[in-house]
Motif scaffolding. Structure first.
Motif, short mmCIF file in Angstrom:
data_model
loop_
_atom_site.label_atom_id
_atom_site.label_comp_id
_atom_site.label_asym_id
_atom_site.label_seq_id
_atom_site.Cartn_x
_atom_site.Cartn_y
_atom_site.Cartn_z
N ILE A 258 0.87 -1.18 0.00
CA ILE A 258 0.00 0.00 0.00
C ILE A 258 0.90 1.23 0.00
CG2 ILE A 258 -1.90 -1.17 1.18
CD1 ILE A 258 -1.13 0.45 3.73
N VAL A 259 0.30 2.37 -0.25
CA VAL A 259 1.02 3.64 -0.23
C VAL A 259 0.32 4.55 0.77
CG1 VAL A 259 1.68 5.67 -1.58
CG2 VAL A 259 1.77 3.40 -2.62
N VAL B 200 4.42 0.75 1.83
CA VAL B 200 4.38 -0.20 2.94
C VAL B 200 4.24 -1.59 2.35
CG1 VAL B 200 3.17 -0.91 5.04
CG2 VAL B 200 3.27 1.53 4.42
N GLU B 201 5.21 -2.46 2.65
CA GLU B 201 5.11 -3.87 2.27
C GLU B 201 4.35 -4.56 3.39
OE1 GLU B 201 8.77 -5.67 0.25
OE2 GLU B 201 9.58 -4.13 1.61
N LEU B 202 3.18 -5.09 3.05
CA LEU B 202 2.30 -5.65 4.07
C LEU B 202 2.71 -7.05 4.49
CD1 LEU B 202 -1.15 -4.43 2.75
CD2 LEU B 202 0.18 -3.49 4.65
N TYR B 203 2.47 -7.33 5.77
CA TYR B 203 2.67 -8.67 6.30
C TYR B 203 1.45 -9.51 5.94
CZ TYR B 203 6.28 -6.34 9.07
OH TYR B 203 7.36 -5.62 9.48
N ASP B 204 1.64 -10.81 5.96
CA ASP B 204 0.58 -11.76 5.60
C ASP B 204 -0.23 -12.12 6.85
OD1 ASP B 204 -0.98 -13.52 4.22
OD2 ASP B 204 0.54 -15.09 4.07
N THR C 98 8.36 13.87 11.55
CA THR C 98 8.03 15.26 11.16
C THR C 98 6.68 15.42 10.48
OG1 THR C 98 9.28 15.01 9.09
CG2 THR C 98 10.46 15.93 10.99
N ILE C 99 5.88 14.37 10.40
CA ILE C 99 4.51 14.53 9.88
C ILE C 99 3.75 15.40 10.88
CG2 ILE C 99 2.32 13.37 9.35
CD1 ILE C 99 4.00 10.89 8.56
N PRO C 100 3.25 16.56 10.44
CA PRO C 100 2.57 17.46 11.38
C PRO C 100 1.27 16.87 11.93
CG PRO C 100 3.13 18.59 9.32
CD PRO C 100 3.34 17.12 9.09
N ASP C 101 0.93 17.31 13.13
CA ASP C 101 -0.31 16.91 13.77
C ASP C 101 -1.50 17.36 12.93
OD1 ASP C 101 -1.39 15.54 15.92
OD2 ASP C 101 -1.54 17.31 17.20
N HIS C 102 -2.55 16.58 12.88
CA HIS C 102 -3.80 16.87 12.15
C HIS C 102 -3.59 16.95 10.64
CE1 HIS C 102 -5.46 17.60 16.10
NE2 HIS C 102 -4.60 18.58 16.30
N THR C 103 -2.64 16.18 10.12
CA THR C 103 -2.34 16.18 8.69
C THR C 103 -3.18 15.14 7.97
OG1 THR C 103 -0.08 16.89 9.06
CG2 THR C 103 -0.53 15.81 6.98
N PRO C 104 -3.87 15.52 6.89
CA PRO C 104 -4.59 14.51 6.10
C PRO C 104 -3.61 13.55 5.42
CG PRO C 104 -5.31 16.73 5.54
CD PRO C 104 -4.09 16.87 6.39
N VAL C 105 -3.90 12.28 5.52
CA VAL C 105 -3.12 11.24 4.84
C VAL C 105 -4.06 10.33 4.08
CG1 VAL C 105 -1.25 11.27 6.55
CG2 VAL C 105 -3.11 9.65 6.81
N THR C 106 -3.57 9.83 2.97
CA THR C 106 -4.35 8.89 2.17
C THR C 106 -3.66 7.55 2.17
OG1 THR C 106 -5.22 10.66 0.79
CG2 THR C 106 -5.32 8.44 -0.12
N LEU C 107 -4.40 6.52 2.48
CA LEU C 107 -3.91 5.15 2.39
C LEU C 107 -4.59 4.54 1.17
CD1 LEU C 107 -4.10 5.96 5.55
CD2 LEU C 107 -3.65 3.56 5.90
N GLU C 108 -3.77 3.99 0.28
CA GLU C 108 -4.32 3.41 -0.95
C GLU C 108 -3.48 2.21 -1.38
OE1 GLU C 108 -4.10 6.94 -3.34
OE2 GLU C 108 -2.04 6.54 -3.96
N ARG C 109 -4.05 1.40 -2.23
CA ARG C 109 -3.32 0.24 -2.77
C ARG C 109 -2.23 0.75 -3.69
NH1 ARG C 109 -7.35 -4.67 -3.53
NH2 ARG C 109 -8.95 -4.01 -2.08
N ALA C 110 -1.07 0.09 -3.66
CA ALA C 110 0.01 0.43 -4.57
C ALA C 110 -0.34 -0.05 -5.97
CB ALA C 110 1.30 -0.20 -4.10
N THR C 111 0.04 0.72 -6.97
CA THR C 111 -0.31 0.36 -8.35
C THR C 111 0.77 -0.43 -9.06
OG1 THR C 111 0.49 2.52 -9.10
CG2 THR C 111 -1.87 2.31 -8.63
N ASP C 112 1.98 -0.50 -8.48
CA ASP C 112 3.04 -1.25 -9.18
C ASP C 112 3.16 -2.66 -8.71
OD1 ASP C 112 5.76 0.46 -7.48
OD2 ASP C 112 4.29 -0.90 -6.68
#
Length: 154
Positions: free
Chosen positions: A38-39, A49-53, A140-154
């Motif tokens: 995932i990214v 992120v390489e996911l565990y099984d 250093t990711i600031p507090d209250h920062t929007p993040v997107t979790l998505e499937r990796a395309t490669d």
């Protein structure tokens, strides 16, 4: 066997049992890579992120994409991303001591965590995957920062 000997054996057994979650084969099995990625996107940065099984990681993937806020977890070296609903704990360990850097899930708080420093063993933690990011980048990711979790395309 004397009463003192029995007491010493009991203490040794208790210490061994307290360390057991860190040494079991099922604990190690949760860090086997699944081949799925995932990214996590934060502003103009993207971390793979390489996911565990494990079933918890699979459940997370089934809910993607998600855009949520990352926040500091006061007193600990982790950023947390609260999920709208709980992930599966099927086959999950009683707890975990995260590797650094790593992504995990904390069931009682219902959040995905990005670990950038040691936090020790906690009940309810499940390792999700290896994050390709430096500790400083996560820190250093600031507090209250929007993040997107998505499937990796490669």
């Amino acid at each position: 066997m004397s009463l003192a000997s029995v007491a010493v054996i009991g203490v040794i057994e208790a210490q061994t049992m307290n360390n057991a979650p860190h040494e079991t084969s099922s604990h190690r099995d949760l860090r086997k890579l699944s081949g799925q990625k995932i990214v996590i996107r934060v502003g103009d940065k993207a971390f793979t992120v390489e996911l565990y099984d494990n079933d918890t990681a699979k459940d997370l993937v089934s809910r993607l994409p998600l855009t949520l806020n990352a926040n500091n977890y006061p007193g600990y070296d982790e950023k947390i991303i609260r999920l709208p609903s709980a992930l599966s704990m099927k086959g999950a360990p009683r707890g975990d001591e995260p590797e650094i850097p790593e992504v995990g899930y904390y069931a009682p708080g219902q959040w995905v965590a990005l670990y950038y420093g040691p936090i020790g063993y906690w009940p309810g933690k499940v390792p999700l995957g290896r994050i390709h990011a430096r500790v400083e980048q996560i820190h250093t990711i600031p507090d209250h920062t929007p993040v997107t979790l998505e499937r990796a395309t490669d």
